[in-house]
Design an enzyme around this catalytic site. Sequence first.
Site: not given
Ligand code: GLC
Length: 644
Positions: A327, A524
């Site tokens: 991530d 988030e």
């Molecule tokens: C974010 C998220 C993830 C996402 C990634 C790219 O922090 O946790 O779900 O796909 O970054 O944007």
Amino acid sequence: MPIVKLLCGLDRRLFLFMLFILTLVFLPGCAGVEKEGNPLVPTESSLYRDSRRSPSERAADLLGYMNLDEKIGQMIQIDRQFLKSDEHITTYGLGSLLSGGGSVPKDNSPEGWADMIDSYQRRALETRLAIPLLYGIDAVHGNNNLRGATIFPHNIGLGAGNNPKLVEEIGKATALESVAIGVNWNFSPSVAIPKDIRWGRTYEGFSEDPQIVAALGTALVRGMQGAGGLSQPDQGLSLSSTLMATLKHFIGDGGTLGGRDQGDVPLPIEQVMELFVLPYEKGIAAGAGSVMATYNSIRGTKVHGSRRLLTTELRTNLGFEGLLVSDWAAIKQLPGSPTQQLIQGVNAGIDMLMVPDDYHDTSIRLRAAVLDNAISMERIDQAVFRILEAKFALGLFENPFAHRQYFDRIGSQDHRSLARQAVRESVVMLKNENQILPLVDSDLTILLAGSRAHDIGSQSGGWTLTWQGFEGNLIPGTTIKDALIHRSSQTGLRIIYSPDGTFHDPGIDPDLILVVVGEEPYAEMMGDSEDLTLPVNDREVFQRASSLNAPVITIVFSGRPVIIPEILENSAGVLAAWLPGSEGAGVIDVLFGDVPVTGTLPFTWPKGVQYLPLQFGVDDDPATQPPGVLFPRGFGLTYTEERD
Ligand code: GLC
């Protein structure tokens, strides 16, 4: 056991891969290179160039021509906003770019996106082996970064509708509106099972019920990828209309203490797997091409550094053979120096590193780690093999560019109608006193209160145009007000709009007050909440509007169940509309009974946060619900029920 017999007993793809490794080790100078050797130069007849061969055969062959720097470059994914120069795509041989939430081109139009991503692909094709890019995006409710794209309900609304066939169609539509601009990898579906709705990502989960999450997550994978997965791409992934899906976030993202985003799951691994694995089992069986690792830790160990989870559980026990991506900057949360973090993450099983910024340092550190034997060449080759296999399965070596023939599908009427149907099915009726609903629109004067009644950003939530979403009307679609005004042009309906809920016209006596309230958009950790209450402004609008002398109907936009005792007390009817996206008219279709109200709660609705996390009842029988449950999962009034 003779080596050949051992090899023959292996899965075909693994056999091919092992054969390739043995070639490297026992036959120096054959296909492939030593760590620092000069790479072999492919010819027009090299096997990997033959599109009739399988992705795994082509990947194993191409790997044999690559040198260490080329392999390391393939494992690095950065957000396009951090490119210091586009030519670095070529010089570093980057394997993937992404557009994180809001990382959009200056010209946020289909042409602007397609021109940008195609230009990146041309840079990649200038590398020695001309390996195209994976281009990733979070199209989590439609291609939500692209202005003008259809914005579907967030997953919580799809969970309330619980219609796998419809969700599969949404997957197809999302894929079309993404591949049209050159995206070939979608970091979706989230198959989180949120256990505590204080979590800011609850709305990215379909439900607290693993069965619903598994069914809808798998439907979305099928819709986006088609059938066949990485091993039979001609049934799906290699078609121009599909892209690679991502099951995320593995594993336990919805189970953290207090619902804290990126927090700790205080349970043994065995129990975490039991609680959260079902959607992964089903999604992997459906052929999901990739999995994204989760930020959270389990009993203090960050999952991104856990070989037990990312290799033993995900690969050996679940049989996942696709691409594992980290991530956003999650590797940097691991203990130790940046180099030690990379070593931990890659040795745990990460194939693609979503850095997402310092690609120069990452490439230097990765190379040093391999030369120091802190990361084995076998691990690098395994990761690169999976990356190449995905690219071959997607047909990127034949055509890496935007499928502009689908431009006309972006925000198309058929996609918006599909989204409107999803909105209709997502609405849950929580209260319907004296059968006030559905409304009859002949000769009815409605006072429409609350600015969220005309706010496409509020009805769309986070991950819309930007990471955190927005308030206001920056994208096309229909708000509650738009839909009511349209309806009033065709019936005896009269609408008076009051954004702040005040009304002072003695000459008009509204028959009904329709109040629209909701949460502010968030994504988030920005959405983590201790009290689950609505913003003060929304509560004040409701107080003003409900003090007028007419029955009140309330529509609630939220990313989860919220604590709204005064609204439930003082409204005759209450509709939970979640985050419906661009087609808000679907809510009005339900309000006036054009369609039945069929939505049911995908999450238990608590009386207050003091009861969280709820140990939800084993079924939806009120008798088995623990204290603190206001409405059990599965609850939802219907007109038929009320009409009797
Ligand atoms: C974010 C998220 C993830 C996402 C990634 C790219 O922090 O946790 O779900 O796909 O970054 O944007």
